[in-house]
Design a protein around this motif. Structure first.
Motif, mmCIF file in Angstrom:
data_model
loop_
_atom_site.group_PDB
_atom_site.id
_atom_site.type_symbol
_atom_site.label_atom_id
_atom_site.label_comp_id
_atom_site.label_asym_id
_atom_site.label_seq_id
_atom_site.Cartn_x
_atom_site.Cartn_y
_atom_site.Cartn_z
ATOM 1 N N ILE A 192 -6.928 21.959 -12.097
ATOM 2 C CA ILE A 192 -6.440 21.604 -10.762
ATOM 3 C C ILE A 192 -4.989 21.142 -10.839
ATOM 4 C CG2 ILE A 192 -6.698 19.993 -8.832
ATOM 5 C CD1 ILE A 192 -9.686 20.058 -9.283
ATOM 6 N N ARG A 193 -4.671 20.367 -11.871
ATOM 7 C CA ARG A 193 -3.303 19.884 -11.998
ATOM 8 C C ARG A 193 -2.321 21.025 -12.296
ATOM 9 N NH1 ARG A 193 -3.600 14.117 -15.119
ATOM 10 N NH2 ARG A 193 -1.332 14.392 -15.074
ATOM 11 N N THR A 194 -2.777 22.038 -13.002
ATOM 12 C CA THR A 194 -1.931 23.208 -13.239
ATOM 13 C C THR A 194 -1.616 23.915 -11.921
ATOM 14 O OG1 THR A 194 -2.784 23.535 -15.475
ATOM 15 C CG2 THR A 194 -1.787 25.439 -14.400
ATOM 16 N N LYS A 195 -2.618 24.028 -11.064
ATOM 17 C CA LYS A 195 -2.400 24.629 -9.748
ATOM 18 C C LYS A 195 -1.460 23.768 -8.909
ATOM 19 C CE LYS A 195 -6.961 26.852 -9.535
ATOM 20 N NZ LYS A 195 -8.256 26.888 -8.804
ATOM 21 N N LEU A 253 -2.720 11.675 -11.865
ATOM 22 C CA LEU A 253 -1.994 12.043 -10.660
ATOM 23 C C LEU A 253 -2.768 11.498 -9.462
ATOM 24 C CD1 LEU A 253 0.500 13.743 -9.726
ATOM 25 C CD2 LEU A 253 -1.144 15.580 -9.248
ATOM 26 N N LEU A 254 -2.095 10.667 -8.681
ATOM 27 C CA LEU A 254 -2.719 10.104 -7.489
ATOM 28 C C LEU A 254 -2.179 10.806 -6.257
ATOM 29 C CD1 LEU A 254 -2.546 6.271 -8.312
ATOM 30 C CD2 LEU A 254 -4.243 7.973 -9.034
ATOM 31 N N VAL A 255 -3.080 11.329 -5.460
ATOM 32 C CA VAL A 255 -2.708 11.968 -4.204
ATOM 33 C C VAL A 255 -3.139 11.045 -3.070
ATOM 34 C CG1 VAL A 255 -3.087 13.932 -2.670
ATOM 35 C CG2 VAL A 255 -2.877 14.298 -5.140
ATOM 36 N N LEU A 256 -2.163 10.596 -2.276
ATOM 37 C CA LEU A 256 -2.444 9.728 -1.136
ATOM 38 C C LEU A 256 -2.497 10.612 0.101
ATOM 39 C CD1 LEU A 256 -0.007 6.762 -1.925
ATOM 40 C CD2 LEU A 256 -2.224 7.302 -2.938
ATOM 41 N N ALA A 257 -3.682 10.752 0.661
ATOM 42 C CA ALA A 257 -3.896 11.657 1.789
ATOM 43 C C ALA A 257 -4.123 10.860 3.069
ATOM 44 C CB ALA A 257 -5.093 12.566 1.507
ATOM 45 N N ASN A 258 -3.382 11.219 4.103
ATOM 46 C CA ASN A 258 -3.525 10.545 5.391
ATOM 47 C C ASN A 258 -4.356 11.382 6.346
ATOM 48 O OD1 ASN A 258 -1.167 12.398 5.525
ATOM 49 N ND2 ASN A 258 -1.092 11.731 7.656
ATOM 50 N N LYS A 259 -4.808 10.756 7.418
ATOM 51 C CA LYS A 259 -5.522 11.469 8.470
ATOM 52 C C LYS A 259 -4.490 11.963 9.481
ATOM 53 C CE LYS A 259 -9.773 8.788 7.976
ATOM 54 N NZ LYS A 259 -10.809 7.956 8.652
ATOM 55 N N PRO A 260 -4.291 13.278 9.604
ATOM 56 C CA PRO A 260 -3.250 13.789 10.491
ATOM 57 C C PRO A 260 -3.546 13.555 11.966
ATOM 58 C CG PRO A 260 -4.545 15.591 9.613
ATOM 59 C CD PRO A 260 -4.992 14.354 8.887
ATOM 60 N N GLU A 302 -4.886 22.972 0.528
ATOM 61 C CA GLU A 302 -5.805 24.083 0.225
ATOM 62 C C GLU A 302 -6.468 23.880 -1.136
ATOM 63 O OE1 GLU A 302 -5.764 28.957 -0.390
ATOM 64 O OE2 GLU A 302 -3.980 27.915 0.333
ATOM 65 N N ILE A 303 -5.695 23.541 -2.136
ATOM 66 C CA ILE A 303 -6.225 23.372 -3.490
ATOM 67 C C ILE A 303 -7.264 22.252 -3.537
ATOM 68 C CG2 ILE A 303 -5.630 22.662 -5.861
ATOM 69 C CD1 ILE A 303 -2.877 24.061 -5.344
ATOM 70 N N LEU A 304 -6.996 21.173 -2.826
ATOM 71 C CA LEU A 304 -7.889 20.004 -2.852
ATOM 72 C C LEU A 304 -8.924 20.026 -1.729
ATOM 73 C CD1 LEU A 304 -5.229 17.247 -3.660
ATOM 74 C CD2 LEU A 304 -6.815 18.360 -5.249
ATOM 75 N N GLY A 305 -8.877 21.041 -0.868
ATOM 76 C CA GLY A 305 -9.849 21.141 0.220
ATOM 77 C C GLY A 305 -9.733 20.011 1.229
ATOM 78 N N LEU A 306 -8.516 19.569 1.488
ATOM 79 C CA LEU A 306 -8.332 18.394 2.337
ATOM 80 C C LEU A 306 -8.470 18.694 3.829
ATOM 81 C CD1 LEU A 306 -5.396 16.508 0.584
ATOM 82 C CD2 LEU A 306 -7.850 16.323 0.208
ATOM 83 N N GLY A 350 -10.479 16.671 7.097
ATOM 84 C CA GLY A 350 -9.679 15.980 8.095
ATOM 85 C C GLY A 350 -8.570 15.149 7.486
ATOM 86 N N LEU A 351 -8.007 15.650 6.375
ATOM 87 C CA LEU A 351 -6.966 14.915 5.664
ATOM 88 C C LEU A 351 -5.765 15.803 5.398
ATOM 89 C CD1 LEU A 351 -9.267 13.084 3.063
ATOM 90 C CD2 LEU A 351 -8.038 11.987 4.953
ATOM 91 N N ASN A 352 -4.661 15.155 5.030
ATOM 92 C CA ASN A 352 -3.416 15.844 4.737
ATOM 93 C C ASN A 352 -2.709 15.095 3.611
ATOM 94 O OD1 ASN A 352 -0.899 17.495 5.422
ATOM 95 N ND2 ASN A 352 -0.163 15.399 5.762
ATOM 96 N N THR A 353 -2.127 15.819 2.675
ATOM 97 C CA THR A 353 -1.401 15.176 1.586
ATOM 98 C C THR A 353 -0.142 14.513 2.130
ATOM 99 O OG1 THR A 353 -2.182 16.859 0.041
ATOM 100 C CG2 THR A 353 -0.350 15.476 -0.680
ATOM 101 N N ALA A 354 -0.042 13.195 1.964
ATOM 102 C CA ALA A 354 1.132 12.462 2.436
ATOM 103 C C ALA A 354 2.185 12.364 1.340
ATOM 104 C CB ALA A 354 0.734 11.062 2.909
ATOM 105 N N VAL A 355 1.767 11.899 0.162
ATOM 106 C CA VAL A 355 2.694 11.687 -0.945
ATOM 107 C C VAL A 355 1.890 11.654 -2.239
ATOM 108 C CG1 VAL A 355 2.605 9.155 -0.845
ATOM 109 C CG2 VAL A 355 4.683 10.291 -1.691
#
Length: 210
Positions: A57-60, A77-84, A167-171, A175-180
């Protein structure tokens, strides 16, 4: 307090991590608890945290990050995902949590619930997405400070394709979106940027007392 300031001066946005050094599970738990305890507006916590360790996953994600090496070389790797966007359910769930933790009734919290709903629910999705993303950035700042206190290196990252991350993380389906993104680990001895003098504006240039 001076020790903390010294550690904030020690930290920098690490460009090259030592991939052989790993953050211990105990220290990772501390970082994630610091993230969970971070303040958010109304206490709503309109976000979710993903800890990415799986190599494939990290390679992708690296490819979706313009091949920046921190994505795969950092310990975690920390992905902080917000609710759009959100609706009344988010607020109702939060009210239910307060009731359970503090032993309050729904009537006790009616005014608080109505305030949140009247302030937030009629806003456009663009506002909601920006607002929840801002909340995730508060977590980011707290994470970097706590990591510095623990002498753990970090690199906050915005240079990535959010759509590909989602897409890669199925967010999106969640109902989520990668913020930072925050790369976490230990600096490589070969990272020359660790020796650069820290560049900040002087107190006189950036602080005004009124």
């Amino acid at each position: 307090m001076k020790a903390l300031l010294n550690k904030l001066n020690w930290r920098y946005a690490t460009k090259k991590f030592d991939h052989s050094k790993k953050v211990s599970s105990e220290n990772l738990k501390i970082l994630l608890e610091a993230a969970r305890l971070t303040a958010s507006s109304y206490g709503l916590q309109p976000y979710h945290f993903y800890v990415i360790e799986e190599a494939n996953i990290r390679t992708k994600l690296k490819k979706a990050s313009f091949d920046q090496p921190q994505i795969t070389d950092a310990s975690h790797l920390l992905v902080l995902a917000n609710k759009p966007t959100f609706d009344a359910t988010m607020i109702d769930d939060y009210i239910a949590n307060i009731m359970a933790v503090r032993g309050l009734s729904k009537d006790d919290l009616l005014g608080f619930s109505q305030t949140m709903k009247s302030t937030l629910l009629d806003q456009a999705d663009t506002f909601k997405g920006s607002w929840t993303s801002n909340q995730a950035y508060i977590v980011l700042g707290n994470l970097m400070t706590v990591a510095a206190e623990m002498k753990i290196d970090t690199c906050p990252m915005e240079g990535f394709d959010k759509a590909q991350y989602n897409e890669i993380l199925g967010l999106t389906d969640k109902g989520l979106n990668t913020a930072v993104v925050l790369a976490v680990g230990y600096r490589s001895a070969d990272d020359a940027t660790q020796n650069y003098p820290k560049v900040r504006y002087s107190k006189e240039q950036i602080i005004t007392h009124i």
